[in-house]
Design a protein around this motif. Structure first.
Motif, short mmCIF file in Angstrom:
data_model
loop_
_atom_site.label_atom_id
_atom_site.label_comp_id
_atom_site.label_asym_id
_atom_site.label_seq_id
_atom_site.Cartn_x
_atom_site.Cartn_y
_atom_site.Cartn_z
N CYS A 136 26.83 43.16 46.11
CA CYS A 136 27.95 43.57 45.26
C CYS A 136 27.38 44.19 43.98
N HIS A 137 27.28 45.50 43.94
CA HIS A 137 26.69 46.14 42.77
C HIS A 137 27.60 46.06 41.56
N ARG A 138 28.89 45.91 41.79
CA ARG A 138 29.82 45.63 40.70
C ARG A 138 30.23 44.17 40.81
N LEU A 139 29.65 43.34 39.95
CA LEU A 139 29.87 41.90 39.99
C LEU A 139 30.00 41.39 38.56
N GLN A 140 31.04 40.62 38.30
CA GLN A 140 31.30 40.13 36.94
C GLN A 140 31.47 38.61 36.93
N TRP A 141 31.10 38.01 35.82
CA TRP A 141 31.44 36.61 35.56
C TRP A 141 32.88 36.54 35.05
N VAL A 142 33.62 35.52 35.50
CA VAL A 142 34.94 35.25 34.93
C VAL A 142 35.05 33.74 34.69
N ASP A 143 35.94 33.36 33.78
CA ASP A 143 36.14 31.94 33.49
C ASP A 143 37.00 31.27 34.54
N ASP A 144 37.93 32.06 35.13
CA ASP A 144 38.87 31.48 36.10
C ASP A 144 39.29 32.56 37.09
N PHE A 145 39.00 32.35 38.37
CA PHE A 145 39.40 33.30 39.41
C PHE A 145 40.90 33.63 39.31
N ALA A 146 41.70 32.62 39.00
CA ALA A 146 43.16 32.78 39.02
C ALA A 146 43.65 33.78 37.97
N GLU A 147 42.83 34.07 36.96
CA GLU A 147 43.25 34.96 35.89
C GLU A 147 42.78 36.41 36.09
N VAL A 148 42.10 36.69 37.19
CA VAL A 148 41.59 38.04 37.44
C VAL A 148 42.73 39.00 37.75
#
Length: 272
Positions: A136-148
């Motif tokens: 996945c060349h575009r990959l980000q950290w998030v605090d909560d999957f549900a808020e994406v």
């Protein structure tokens, strides 16, 4: 199927363990020569993989627009630069999947969206995040999957390899058709919308171009290639493929490290 190149209108290839060597290289000049011969007789080349579109595109710099892509195991389909299809998992199915994954903390999950893929902080290591960037060349950290805020194409939980069958069965049972598990090897399981796989992606391209499945050839090595190998008029399993994949194929070609796809393309589309 007739091996005359004039009768072959689409060639679909898996990437990992099929088109790419183990060191993630391929013979670029040889492939470009084969692609030119295919184009000359009106045959399309399709990259069909469980990997992210942006990762797949990066392997063909400068000429990716000449190819078409069935990415994310059929959840994203592009005919050259035209987006034909992108899956959009319902909010209800997303929430149901997140709840299930939360109950099994040994699973390490990547949530794949149209704009990017995501890892949730506190659930996977920095090492896992970096390893997933290969796919996945575009990959980000998030605090909560549900808020994406994105269209969600699929989930990819990585489980202990020896528990792949256990988790595949568990996901099948618990998700009850909301999403369907398909194993792509190494403990990776894709959770995708029903009837969304590489063959469904190829079907969209076949209809788009007005050709038939009988005019298609596919190459693969894993369980997520089975539908594609069955769908196409001729399916090739790699010598390095699992036995059940070889059993489903019409023929077996040399390994990925022996450039099996290119060897076969040279036979199907010989120099005139």
């Amino acid at each position: 199927m007739n091996a005359n190149p004039n009768h072959i209108k689409l060639v679909a290839v898996d990437i990992d363990g099929t088109f790419m060597r183990t060191d993630y290289t391929y013979d670029i000049p040889r492939f470009k020569a084969a692609l030119a011969r295919m184009t000359k007789v009106g045959c399309e080349f399709v990259v069909a993989s469980g990997n992210q579109y942006y990762q797949l595109r990066s392997h063909f710099p400068g000429y990716d627009h000449e190819l078409s892509f069935v990415a994310e195991n059929g959840a994203l389909v592009k005919a050259h630069d035209q987006l034909l299809f992108s899956a959009n998992i319902s909010r209800e199915a997303v929430e149901k999947t997140l709840e299930l994954l939360k109950m099994h903390p040994e699973t390490k999950t990547v949530m794949c969206g149209l704009k990017s893929a995501y890892c949730q902080r506190g659930t996977v290591s920095a090492e896992f995040f970096e390893a997933m960037k290969k796919y996945c060349h575009r990959l980000q950290w998030v605090d909560d999957f549900a808020e994406v805020d994105d269209e969600i194409l699929k989930f990819t939980p990585t489980v202990p390899a020896e528990k792949t069958a256990y988790y595949t069965e568990l996901f099948q049972e618990q998700l009850n058709g909301a999403l369907v598990p398909t194993s792509s090897g190494n403990g990776e399981i894709d959770l995708i919308i029903p009837d969304c796989h590489k063959a469904s992606g190829l079907e969209r391209l076949v209809q788009h171009w007005g050709i038939t499945p009988e005019q298609c050839v596919a190459f693969g090595d894993g369980n997520n290639d089975l539908e594609m190998l069955s769908y196409c008029g001729r399916g090739y399993a790699m010598t390095n493929a699992e036995q059940n994949v070889k059993d489903a194929a019409d023929a077996v070609c040399p390994t990925n490290d022996e450039d099996g796809v290119l060897v076969t393309l040279d036979q199907l589309f010989p120099e005139s």
